[in-house]
Scaffold this motif. Structure first.
Motif, short mmCIF file in Angstrom:
data_model
loop_
_atom_site.label_atom_id
_atom_site.label_comp_id
_atom_site.label_asym_id
_atom_site.label_seq_id
_atom_site.Cartn_x
_atom_site.Cartn_y
_atom_site.Cartn_z
N ARG A 1 7.92 -1.19 2.06
CA ARG A 1 6.74 -1.92 2.52
C ARG A 1 6.12 -2.75 1.38
N ARG A 2 6.14 -2.22 0.15
CA ARG A 2 5.61 -3.00 -0.98
C ARG A 2 6.44 -4.26 -1.22
N ARG A 3 7.75 -4.13 -1.08
CA ARG A 3 8.62 -5.31 -1.24
C ARG A 3 8.33 -6.37 -0.19
N LEU A 4 7.89 -5.90 0.98
CA LEU A 4 7.54 -6.82 2.06
C LEU A 4 6.07 -7.22 2.03
N HIS A 5 5.38 -6.79 0.94
CA HIS A 5 3.95 -7.09 0.76
C HIS A 5 3.10 -6.51 1.89
N LEU A 6 3.49 -5.31 2.33
CA LEU A 6 2.75 -4.59 3.35
C LEU A 6 1.97 -3.45 2.71
N PRO A 7 0.81 -3.06 3.24
CA PRO A 7 -0.01 -1.99 2.63
C PRO A 7 0.60 -0.61 2.87
N TYR A 8 0.03 0.38 2.19
CA TYR A 8 0.48 1.76 2.31
C TYR A 8 0.28 2.28 3.74
N TRP A 9 1.25 3.09 4.21
CA TRP A 9 1.17 3.72 5.52
C TRP A 9 1.89 5.06 5.44
N SER A 10 1.30 6.11 6.02
CA SER A 10 1.84 7.46 5.90
C SER A 10 2.64 7.86 7.14
N LEU A 11 3.96 8.01 6.96
CA LEU A 11 4.83 8.48 8.02
C LEU A 11 4.53 9.94 8.35
N SER A 12 4.34 10.77 7.30
CA SER A 12 4.12 12.20 7.54
C SER A 12 2.83 12.46 8.30
N SER A 13 1.78 11.71 7.97
CA SER A 13 0.51 11.87 8.68
C SER A 13 0.66 11.44 10.13
N TYR A 14 1.38 10.35 10.36
CA TYR A 14 1.60 9.83 11.72
C TYR A 14 2.33 10.87 12.58
N LEU A 15 3.39 11.48 12.00
CA LEU A 15 4.17 12.45 12.76
C LEU A 15 3.38 13.74 12.99
N LYS A 16 2.64 14.16 11.96
CA LYS A 16 1.90 15.43 12.07
C LYS A 16 0.91 15.39 13.22
N MET A 17 0.20 14.30 13.38
CA MET A 17 -0.83 14.22 14.41
C MET A 17 -0.26 13.97 15.80
N ARG A 18 1.07 13.88 15.90
CA ARG A 18 1.72 13.74 17.20
C ARG A 18 2.53 14.96 17.58
N VAL A 19 2.48 15.98 16.75
CA VAL A 19 3.14 17.25 17.07
C VAL A 19 2.08 18.21 17.60
N LYS A 20 2.25 18.66 18.83
CA LYS A 20 1.23 19.46 19.51
C LYS A 20 0.86 20.70 18.72
N ASN A 21 1.85 21.41 18.17
CA ASN A 21 1.57 22.64 17.43
C ASN A 21 0.74 22.37 16.19
N VAL B 1 -14.37 8.58 2.78
CA VAL B 1 -13.88 7.30 2.28
C VAL B 1 -12.37 7.28 2.45
N ASP B 2 -11.88 6.35 3.24
CA ASP B 2 -10.44 6.17 3.46
C ASP B 2 -9.98 5.09 2.49
N TRP B 3 -9.46 5.50 1.34
CA TRP B 3 -9.12 4.51 0.31
C TRP B 3 -7.86 3.73 0.65
N ALA B 4 -6.96 4.31 1.42
CA ALA B 4 -5.78 3.57 1.87
C ALA B 4 -6.20 2.42 2.78
N GLU B 5 -7.14 2.70 3.70
CA GLU B 5 -7.65 1.65 4.58
C GLU B 5 -8.43 0.61 3.78
N HIS B 6 -9.24 1.08 2.83
CA HIS B 6 -9.96 0.16 1.95
C HIS B 6 -8.99 -0.77 1.23
N ASN B 7 -7.90 -0.21 0.75
CA ASN B 7 -6.90 -1.00 0.04
C ASN B 7 -6.24 -2.02 0.97
N ARG B 8 -5.97 -1.58 2.22
CA ARG B 8 -5.38 -2.51 3.20
C ARG B 8 -6.32 -3.69 3.46
#
Length: 274
Positions: free
Chosen positions: A168-188, A254-261
């Motif tokens: 994503r950095r090579r594509l000049h895209l901001p930080y994004w968390s795959l693990s956080s995305y998956l965790k909040m979509r797992v019911k358990n 404070v969501d610093w990843a969002e602030h950075n985006r």
């Protein structure tokens, strides 16, 4: 003081945000998943009277398996020590990943106080229990081998985060968390987070305090549970969040990843208009 302590810090062109209190946890220095650069950016951008380090700042579990310590991880420690040297009260409440520091509770190093837990009084007079929170995690307490197994799978996800965000950095895209995305979509996982928050809030109610600040589960949250305010300051491997208190006692995340985006998007717009 060592020579590195006196090295010049990067000059900021924006005024620092002033807070009464800041809480951070689950930095996991010593792992490739740690977003040390984002944390450094945050720490250089703030001033506070008190900084609470709410556990898992250093990841002893991973360091025992193999040494990983880039210069940015040194810079995080140096910044925290400099804040303490310049008058910020720094309180370190160790967690389960840095439990080796629990043997030194009651002592201090470099102006940093070590404590099993703390009671924080907000500017508006509320009392908050500050604890890492692993004692409320039945997996960590009663099945440590299972916790280590889960840690292995989680570490794989964090490594995938690193690879993904390198692309994503090579594509000049901001930080994004795959693990956080998956965790909040797992019911358990969602169910566990809810039960954990309720257990922590019940303990705070039993202690007679108005609220509790913890970390451990890497999920930033502010919610009322049976009259107790539950605060979780999040982490710096997935969401890159902190909990802050202003001079009136108002608490926020404070969501610093969002602030950075947002900052990157604003820079792109300015560049396009130039």
């Amino acid at each position: 003081m060592p020579d590195w302590f006196h090295e010049q810090e990067p000059r900021s062109f924006q005024p620092k945000q002033k807070y009464r209190t800041v809480w951070i946890s689950d930095v996991h220095l010593g792992t490739s998943g740690c977003n040390a650069e984002l944390l450094l950016d945050f720490l250089h951008s703030i001033q506070c009277d008190t900084l609470y380090l709410v556990g898992d700042i250093v990841d002893g579990w991973r360091l025992r398996k193999g040494w990983y310590w880039p210069s940015s991880h040194n810079e995080v420690l140096r910044r925290i020590l400099k804040m303490a040297h310049k008058g910020t009260r720094v309180v370190y409440v160790p967690g389960n990943h840095d439990e080796m520091f629990r043997d030194y509770v009651g002592l201090g190093f470099g102006g940093v106080e070590l404590a099993h837990e703390a009671i924080h009084e907000t500017a508006d007079g509320r009392l908050l229990l500050v604890t890492h929170g692993d004692m409320f995690d039945s997996v960590v307490l009663y099945a440590k081998w299972l916790a280590f197994l889960g840690d292995t799978a989680y570490t794989f996800l964090l490594k995938a985060n690193v690879w993904l965000n390198a692309v994503r950095r090579r594509l000049h895209l901001p930080y994004w968390s795959l693990s956080s995305y998956l965790k909040m979509r797992v019911k358990n996982a969602v169910s566990f987070i809810g039960k954990y928050e309720e257990a922590v809030a019940r303990a705070a109610l039993d202690r007679g305090v108005d609220g509790v600040v913890c970390g451990h589960i890497h999920h930033a949250e502010i919610r009322d549970i049976d009259g107790v305010t539950y605060y979780n300051d999040g982490d710096w491997v997935e969401s890159c969040t902190a909990l802050v208190e202003d001079k009136f006692g108002q608490m926020s995340i404070v969501d610093w990843a969002e602030h950075n985006r947002q900052r990157q998007q604003a820079a792109k717009r300015e560049k396009a208009l130039a």
